[in-house]
Design a protein around this motif. Structure first.
Motif, short mmCIF file in Angstrom:
data_model
loop_
_atom_site.label_atom_id
_atom_site.label_comp_id
_atom_site.label_asym_id
_atom_site.label_seq_id
_atom_site.Cartn_x
_atom_site.Cartn_y
_atom_site.Cartn_z
N ALA A 16 3.19 1.01 -18.34
CA ALA A 16 3.42 -0.34 -18.17
C ALA A 16 4.77 -0.62 -17.59
CB ALA A 16 3.00 -1.12 -19.37
N ARG A 17 5.71 0.42 -18.10
CA ARG A 17 7.17 0.33 -17.52
C ARG A 17 7.16 0.69 -16.29
NH1 ARG A 17 8.05 3.36 -22.61
NH2 ARG A 17 8.50 2.27 -24.05
N ARG A 18 6.44 1.35 -15.56
CA ARG A 18 6.31 1.87 -14.07
C ARG A 18 5.39 0.91 -13.36
NH1 ARG A 18 6.86 8.52 -14.44
NH2 ARG A 18 7.23 7.95 -12.39
N ARG A 19 6.20 0.12 -13.01
CA ARG A 19 5.36 -0.95 -12.24
C ARG A 19 4.74 -0.35 -10.98
NH1 ARG A 19 9.06 -6.63 -13.42
NH2 ARG A 19 9.04 -6.63 -15.68
N GLY A 20 5.22 0.46 -10.49
CA GLY A 20 5.00 1.01 -9.00
C GLY A 20 3.61 1.50 -9.35
N VAL A 21 3.76 2.46 -10.49
CA VAL A 21 2.23 3.11 -10.76
C VAL A 21 1.23 2.09 -10.87
CG1 VAL A 21 1.17 4.58 -12.45
CG2 VAL A 21 3.65 4.98 -11.86
N LEU A 22 1.53 1.13 -11.52
CA LEU A 22 0.26 0.22 -11.82
C LEU A 22 -0.09 -0.57 -10.52
CD1 LEU A 22 1.55 -1.82 -15.07
CD2 LEU A 22 -0.18 -0.01 -14.73
N LEU A 23 1.11 -0.81 -9.61
CA LEU A 23 0.69 -1.55 -8.19
C LEU A 23 -0.01 -0.31 -7.38
CD1 LEU A 23 1.05 -3.62 -6.19
CD2 LEU A 23 3.24 -2.47 -5.42
N LEU A 24 0.23 0.99 -7.54
CA LEU A 24 -0.61 1.96 -6.82
C LEU A 24 -2.09 2.03 -7.38
CD1 LEU A 24 -0.47 4.45 -4.93
CD2 LEU A 24 0.00 5.79 -6.99
N LEU A 25 -2.10 1.88 -8.56
CA LEU A 25 -3.38 1.67 -9.32
C LEU A 25 -4.55 0.76 -8.75
CD1 LEU A 25 -2.80 2.41 -13.02
CD2 LEU A 25 -3.94 3.80 -11.68
N LEU A 26 -3.86 -0.14 -8.34
CA LEU A 26 -4.59 -1.26 -7.69
C LEU A 26 -4.78 -1.31 -6.23
CD1 LEU A 26 -3.37 -4.35 -10.02
CD2 LEU A 26 -5.69 -3.03 -10.06
N LEU A 27 -3.70 -0.84 -5.48
CA LEU A 27 -3.47 -0.86 -4.19
C LEU A 27 -4.43 0.12 -3.53
CD1 LEU A 27 -2.27 -2.15 -1.58
CD2 LEU A 27 -0.13 -0.55 -2.08
N MET A 28 -4.13 1.33 -3.96
CA MET A 28 -4.73 2.68 -3.34
C MET A 28 -6.22 2.32 -3.19
SD MET A 28 -2.78 4.49 -2.22
CE MET A 28 -3.76 5.98 -1.59
N PRO A 29 -7.10 2.09 -4.29
CA PRO A 29 -8.61 1.80 -4.14
C PRO A 29 -9.04 0.80 -3.11
CG PRO A 29 -7.86 2.22 -6.47
CD PRO A 29 -6.70 2.01 -5.75
N LEU A 30 -7.91 -0.12 -3.27
CA LEU A 30 -8.47 -1.45 -2.30
C LEU A 30 -8.08 -1.17 -0.84
CD1 LEU A 30 -9.06 -4.60 -2.14
CD2 LEU A 30 -6.61 -4.85 -2.37
N VAL A 31 -7.19 -0.19 -0.33
CA VAL A 31 -6.86 0.09 0.81
C VAL A 31 -7.90 1.22 1.13
CG1 VAL A 31 -5.30 1.77 2.11
CG2 VAL A 31 -4.32 0.08 0.58
N PHE A 32 -8.39 2.13 0.32
CA PHE A 32 -9.40 2.91 0.68
C PHE A 32 -10.74 2.24 1.09
CE2 PHE A 32 -8.51 7.30 -0.69
CZ PHE A 32 -7.18 7.20 -0.53
N TRP A 33 -10.94 1.24 0.40
CA TRP A 33 -12.44 0.11 0.47
C TRP A 33 -11.97 -0.41 1.88
CZ3 TRP A 33 -12.72 -5.25 0.22
CH2 TRP A 33 -14.04 -5.69 0.30
N LEU A 34 -10.95 -1.08 2.07
CA LEU A 34 -10.56 -2.00 3.24
C LEU A 34 -10.96 -1.19 4.44
CD1 LEU A 34 -7.75 -4.43 1.95
CD2 LEU A 34 -10.24 -4.94 2.67
N ILE A 35 -10.27 -0.08 4.39
CA ILE A 35 -10.46 0.86 5.81
C ILE A 35 -11.65 0.97 6.20
CG2 ILE A 35 -9.79 3.07 6.76
CD1 ILE A 35 -7.18 3.00 4.85
N ARG A 36 -12.61 1.28 5.25
CA ARG A 36 -14.08 1.71 5.58
C ARG A 36 -14.88 0.31 5.46
NH1 ARG A 36 -14.50 6.58 8.19
NH2 ARG A 36 -13.45 8.11 6.98
N ARG A 37 -14.50 -0.70 5.19
CA ARG A 37 -15.34 -2.00 5.03
C ARG A 37 -16.29 -2.47 6.26
NH1 ARG A 37 -15.48 -7.51 5.14
NH2 ARG A 37 -16.62 -8.49 3.58
#
Length: 230
Positions: A16-37
């Motif tokens: 939780a202290r590493r906000r970049g990690v939390l952003l990555l957790l949400l951003l990476m799957p979303l990007v993967f999905w959007l590219i192939r949508r």
């Protein structure tokens, strides 16, 4: 059990202290999905599953690397190796499930004619495998950059290999692709059975390997004795 929960809470607080990690957790799957949508529903779902696997594995890698300094002190305080790796794994599983829920709802509202129970099971397999896989890499490779590059290599192999080939079955997240095929293409139940069996076997093997690595790395020195916490 209390010590497992304590380590799990410590893991979640550290992430939780590493906000970049939390952003990555949400951003990476979303990007993967959007590219192939826009290309194919099946490809977008499979890319989403790989994105979740990548995100949880990366979080496990970061959590394992960040805990290296505090683990010796926890050992001196009376924590056993299994308290540390199982507690951390528990925290990562909880985090992975929390991340998967919004993406599962995304598939429900965005696509039709899917076996949604299969999508949920595939995501569970992703989370189950990704946590010990990322922890194992973090335990073997102390530098986060090296571990991240290895994770990227595994995900790239997973995307490029033919799922029906023998080599694909040796990759850690093959189960999610097999179950995803069952959920998207409405294939026979053999895909679901093979996927579940593969996910279970890989999770157990990775967990046992993590246990062995942690047992060796955290082996208590004989001349040191822990002082019970009051």
């Amino acid at each position: 059990m209390n010590r497992l929960v304590t380590v799990a809470e410590m893991t979640l607080r550290e992430l939780a202290r590493r906000r970049g990690v939390l952003l990555l957790l949400l951003l990476m799957p979303l990007v993967f999905w959007l590219i192939r949508r826009d290309s194919h529903v099946g490809q977008s779902i499979r890319a989403l599953l790989l994105g979740i696997s990548w995100a949880v594995s990366t979080a496990a890698l970061f959590a394992t690397s960040a805990a290296r300094e505090i683990e010796p002190r926890l050992r001196l305080a009376g924590y056993r190796p299994h308290h540390l790796y199982l507690g951390r794994m528990l925290g990562l599983w909880v985090l992975g499930l929390a991340v998967s829920v919004p993406f599962f709802l995304l598939t429900v509202f965005d696509t039709t004619n899917l076996r949604y129970a299969g999508i949920a099971v595939a995501m569970l397999c992703c989370v189950a495998v990704a946590a010990p896989f990322g922890m194992l890499i973090g335990a073997l490779l102390p530098r986060e950059l090296e571990g991240t590059l290895l994770l990227l290599t595994v995900v790239a192999m997973q995307m490029l290999l033919d799922p029906a080939s023998s080599g694909a079955k040796l990759t850690p997240f093959w189960s999610s692709r097999e179950i995803g095929t069952w959920a998207v293409d409405h294939t026979d139940d053999g895909y679901l059975t093979r996927g579940l069996l593969h996910g279970l076997v890989v999770t157990v093997l990775l967990t046992v390997t993590v246990a062995g690595v942690f047992a060796v790395r955290l082996r208590r020195r004989r001349h040191l004795h822990h002082v019970p916490l009051t």
